[in-house]
Design a protein around this motif. Sequence first.
Motif, PDB file in Angstrom:
ATOM      1  N   PRO B 250     -15.603 -22.070 -64.551  1.00 50.18           N
ATOM      2  CA  PRO B 250     -16.611 -23.074 -64.185  1.00 50.18           C
ATOM      3  C   PRO B 250     -17.752 -22.521 -63.333  1.00 50.18           C
ATOM      4  O   PRO B 250     -18.905 -22.873 -63.557  1.00 50.18           O
ATOM      5  CB  PRO B 250     -15.829 -24.117 -63.395  1.00 50.18           C
ATOM      6  CG  PRO B 250     -14.405 -23.817 -63.600  1.00 50.18           C
ATOM      7  CD  PRO B 250     -14.283 -22.417 -64.059  1.00 50.18           C
ATOM      8  N   THR B 251     -17.444 -21.629 -62.378  1.00 55.30           N
ATOM      9  CA  THR B 251     -18.528 -21.209 -61.495  1.00 55.30           C
ATOM     10  C   THR B 251     -19.592 -20.430 -62.266  1.00 55.30           C
ATOM     11  O   THR B 251     -20.768 -20.467 -61.927  1.00 55.30           O
ATOM     12  CB  THR B 251     -17.986 -20.334 -60.348  1.00 55.30           C
ATOM     13  OG1 THR B 251     -17.149 -19.336 -60.904  1.00 55.30           O
ATOM     14  CG2 THR B 251     -17.231 -21.170 -59.346  1.00 55.30           C
ATOM     15  N   ARG B 252     -19.160 -19.720 -63.305  1.00 56.19           N
ATOM     16  CA  ARG B 252     -20.120 -18.926 -64.063  1.00 56.19           C
ATOM     17  C   ARG B 252     -20.940 -19.806 -65.014  1.00 56.19           C
ATOM     18  O   ARG B 252     -22.147 -19.639 -65.163  1.00 56.19           O
ATOM     19  CB  ARG B 252     -19.388 -17.840 -64.857  1.00 56.19           C
ATOM     20  CG  ARG B 252     -20.277 -16.726 -65.369  1.00 56.19           C
ATOM     21  CD  ARG B 252     -19.434 -15.493 -65.742  1.00 56.19           C
ATOM     22  NE  ARG B 252     -18.360 -15.848 -66.664  1.00 56.19           N
ATOM     23  CZ  ARG B 252     -18.559 -16.021 -67.966  1.00 56.19           C
ATOM     24  NH1 ARG B 252     -19.737 -15.886 -68.488  1.00 56.19           N
ATOM     25  NH2 ARG B 252     -17.542 -16.347 -68.748  1.00 56.19           N
ATOM     26  N   THR B 253     -20.257 -20.762 -65.665  1.00 54.15           N
ATOM     27  CA  THR B 253     -20.949 -21.550 -66.681  1.00 54.15           C
ATOM     28  C   THR B 253     -21.484 -22.871 -66.147  1.00 54.15           C
ATOM     29  O   THR B 253     -22.118 -23.616 -66.894  1.00 54.15           O
ATOM     30  CB  THR B 253     -19.994 -21.870 -67.846  1.00 54.15           C
ATOM     31  OG1 THR B 253     -18.811 -22.406 -67.298  1.00 54.15           O
ATOM     32  CG2 THR B 253     -19.710 -20.638 -68.660  1.00 54.15           C
ATOM     33  N   MET B 254     -21.227 -23.173 -64.876  1.00 60.57           N
ATOM     34  CA  MET B 254     -21.646 -24.473 -64.358  1.00 60.57           C
ATOM     35  C   MET B 254     -23.115 -24.789 -64.626  1.00 60.57           C
ATOM     36  O   MET B 254     -23.436 -25.894 -65.063  1.00 60.57           O
ATOM     37  CB  MET B 254     -21.328 -24.563 -62.860  1.00 60.57           C
ATOM     38  CG  MET B 254     -21.346 -25.968 -62.299  1.00 60.57           C
ATOM     39  SD  MET B 254     -20.534 -27.173 -63.336  1.00 60.57           S
ATOM     40  CE  MET B 254     -18.845 -27.080 -62.766  1.00 60.57           C
ATOM     41  N   PRO B 255     -24.044 -23.831 -64.405  1.00 57.89           N
ATOM     42  CA  PRO B 255     -25.442 -24.150 -64.692  1.00 57.89           C
ATOM     43  C   PRO B 255     -25.671 -24.535 -66.159  1.00 57.89           C
ATOM     44  O   PRO B 255     -26.477 -25.428 -66.442  1.00 57.89           O
ATOM     45  CB  PRO B 255     -26.179 -22.850 -64.347  1.00 57.89           C
ATOM     46  CG  PRO B 255     -25.312 -22.185 -63.353  1.00 57.89           C
ATOM     47  CD  PRO B 255     -23.915 -22.504 -63.769  1.00 57.89           C
ATOM     48  N   ILE B 256     -24.931 -23.899 -67.067  1.00 52.52           N
ATOM     49  CA  ILE B 256     -25.091 -24.232 -68.488  1.00 52.52           C
ATOM     50  C   ILE B 256     -24.555 -25.636 -68.762  1.00 52.52           C
ATOM     51  O   ILE B 256     -25.162 -26.431 -69.477  1.00 52.52           O
ATOM     52  CB  ILE B 256     -24.364 -23.190 -69.370  1.00 52.52           C
ATOM     53  CG1 ILE B 256     -24.912 -21.797 -69.069  1.00 52.52           C
ATOM     54  CG2 ILE B 256     -24.516 -23.527 -70.839  1.00 52.52           C
ATOM     55  CD1 ILE B 256     -24.150 -20.686 -69.733  1.00 52.52           C
ATOM     56  N   VAL B 257     -23.385 -25.924 -68.164  1.00 51.28           N
ATOM     57  CA  VAL B 257     -22.826 -27.275 -68.302  1.00 51.28           C
ATOM     58  C   VAL B 257     -23.823 -28.315 -67.778  1.00 51.28           C
ATOM     59  O   VAL B 257     -24.072 -29.342 -68.428  1.00 51.28           O
ATOM     60  CB  VAL B 257     -21.480 -27.384 -67.537  1.00 51.28           C
ATOM     61  CG1 VAL B 257     -21.015 -28.825 -67.470  1.00 51.28           C
ATOM     62  CG2 VAL B 257     -20.426 -26.518 -68.196  1.00 51.28           C
ATOM     63  N   MET B 258     -24.408 -28.031 -66.631  1.00 51.72           N
ATOM     64  CA  MET B 258     -25.365 -28.977 -66.053  1.00 51.72           C
ATOM     65  C   MET B 258     -26.592 -29.137 -66.950  1.00 51.72           C
ATOM     66  O   MET B 258     -27.120 -30.242 -67.093  1.00 51.72           O
ATOM     67  CB  MET B 258     -25.794 -28.512 -64.653  1.00 51.72           C
ATOM     68  CG  MET B 258     -24.678 -28.567 -63.627  1.00 51.72           C
ATOM     69  SD  MET B 258     -24.059 -30.234 -63.354  1.00 51.72           S
ATOM     70  CE  MET B 258     -22.439 -29.904 -62.687  1.00 51.72           C
TER      71      MET B 258
END
Lengths: 320, 289
Positions: B250-258
Motif C-alpha cells: 500500500p505505501t508504494r501504490t497508495m498515490p496510484i490508488v488515490m
Amino acid sequence: MVNALAPQTAERAAPSPPSAGPAVDGRRRGRRRQVVVAYLFLAPTLLFFAVFLFLPLGFALLLSMSRWAGFHLGDIDPVGLDNFAGLFADGSTFLTPVLTNTLLFALGTVVLALAGSVLVATCVDRLRFQGLWRTLYFLPIVTTVVAVGNVWKYMYEPGGLVNGVLNAAGLGSVAFLQDPDTALPSVVVVQAWASVGTAILVLTAGLKSIPESYYEAAALDGAGQVTVFLRITLPLLRPSLLFVCVTQFLTGLQSFALIIVMTKGGPGDATAVAALEMYRQAFSYGDWGTASAAAFVLFLVVLVVTLAQLWFFRRKGEDA
Amino acid sequence: MNRRRFPWLSYLVVVSGAVLTVVPFLDMVMTSFKGPGEAGTLPYRFLPKAFDLSNYRAAFDQLDLPVLFRNSVVATALITGSVLLTSSLAGYALAKLRFPGRDFVFRLVLSTMMFPPFLFFIPHFLILVHWPLAGGNDLLGRGGAGLTVSVVALAMPFLVNGFGIFLMRQFVIAIPDEVLEAARIDGAGEFTVWWRIVVPQTKPVVVTLGLLTFVDAWNEYIWALLVSTAEPEVMTLPVGIQLLQDHVDPTRTMPIVMAGLVLSVLPVLVLFLLLQKHYVRGIMLSGLK
C-alpha cells in the motif's frame, strides 16, 4: 409518515346501471382496456419481484435450514434448525464478538453522528451560506465506500494524516486499525463521518419547522441560550432526533462494506460484524447454510428495531 | 435565536466540522500527486513536493481503467434507465388506472422496502449462477456460470426499486384526473397518456429519482465485488481500485490508488454539484441512507 403509506382505497366509480346506451358500453370497454394496460405496465415490476424478491427469500430460508457446500442444487441437505443452533452454540464466535461488535458499531455510529449533527445543525441554523455548508457536509454521502474507506485507512497509517497531527501535537503514534482495542472505534468514526450529512439535513428541516415565535417569547422572558436549547429546541426536535437515531441504527446494523474495505473484520475478529460474517461464511468458507441462518438472525434484529420504531411513531402520532 | 450578535461560536463549530469533512478529500487529491516514497512516510507532509501526473498515467496502466469505466457506466446506465422506466410505468398504473388487485400490488411494493439488502446477496448470486440458458447453462440452470459472466449481472438485482415506484406513484397522484380524462376522450391510449402527460408532468421527481439511483449504482461495491470475483471481466471501478490496494504494497501504490479514486469519484461529484437540489430533495423524500 406511516399514514402517507396507506394505499388509496377510494374506488369512486359507482356501478353503472345496466344497458344505459352506447356511451356506457364504450366506457366499460375503456375500463377493461385499463385493466389490461395496468397489468402490462406492472408486468416488469411483478416479474422482477417474483424472481429477485420472493424466490430469493424462499431460497434463503431453505438454505438456512440446510447443509450445502455450493455447486449442485441437488446436494442441498435439509438439517432443520441445526445452523441456527450452531450459531449460538458454545465456541461459536457469532454471539461474541460478532453480534456484540455489530451492536457496538451501530450504537457508536448513532452516538457520534447524532452528537455531531445536533451540534452542526443548530449552529448552521444561525449562519449565512447554509447551502455551501450543506454541500460540504454532503460530500461523503455521494462518495463510494471504497474511496471513503481507503482514504481513511491511509490517514490512519503510521505515516498518515491523523498520526501526523498527533505527532505534531507532541503525542505518540497510534496503530489505529492494527490494534484490536482501537480498530472498532476507528471504523465507527469513519462510518459516523460518512453519515453525518444526512443527519444534519434531517435535523435542519426539523429546526426550520420550530415556530420563530417560541424563540421570541423565550427571549422576552429573558431565557439564556442554553435554556432555550434545552427547553425549546431539543424537545421540539425530538421527532427528528428519533428518526435520525433509528435510521442510523438500522443502517449501522446492516453495514459491512466499509469494514470489508478497511479491515476485513480484523485484526482477529475485532471488527467482524454480522453482515460481514454472513458474507464470509458463504463466499470465503462455502458454508451457505450457516451464512443464510446468520442473515435471518440479523434480519430478525433489524425487524424488531423497525417494528419498535413503527410502534413508537404510531403512539406519538396519536398525541399529536 | 439571537441573530444580532455575530455568532462566532457557531462559525467555529461549523467551519471546523466542514474542515474535518473536506480534509480527507483534499488528502486524497494531494496524495494522488505525490511521487515515489513521498506518501505514507514520516514526518507527515500534506502537500506533494511537485504536482506530478505520473500516478494518473500509472492508474490507467495498472488498473485497466477504460474497461473498469465501461463496466461501471454500463451497469449504472442499465440500472438508472430501468428503475426510471419501471417506476414511472408502475407508479402511473398504481396511481391512475383502475384494476382489480391494485391495493394488493401497492401493498406488495411497499413491503419490498422492508427487506434489508444483505438478505439477498447469497440467493441473488445463486440465482444468477443457475440462470437457465445463459453462460453455458442448460434449461434447468446446470453446467455453466450462468449470467454471472455478463455485465448484465452487475445490474440485475437493482433493475426495479420499490421505493422508486412508491415515489413516482405519490407524484403521479397529484396530476388532475381531468387532464388524463381529456386526453383519453381525444382518443389517446394509456401509453400515449403516460408518455405525453405523466412523464412530462413528473419531470422533477424523475430527475431526483434518476440522480439517487445513479449515485447508488455508481458507488455500489458489495454486489459488484461478488460478481467480479466470479468473472474479472465485469469488474467495476470501485472493485478494481480496491483490488489494487489489497494486492500491492500500500505505501508504494497508495498515490496510484488515490489517483484512481479521484477519477472514480469525480463523475458523481460533478453531477452532485450540478444537481444538488434534486439530490438533497431525494434524500429528504427517502429519509434513509
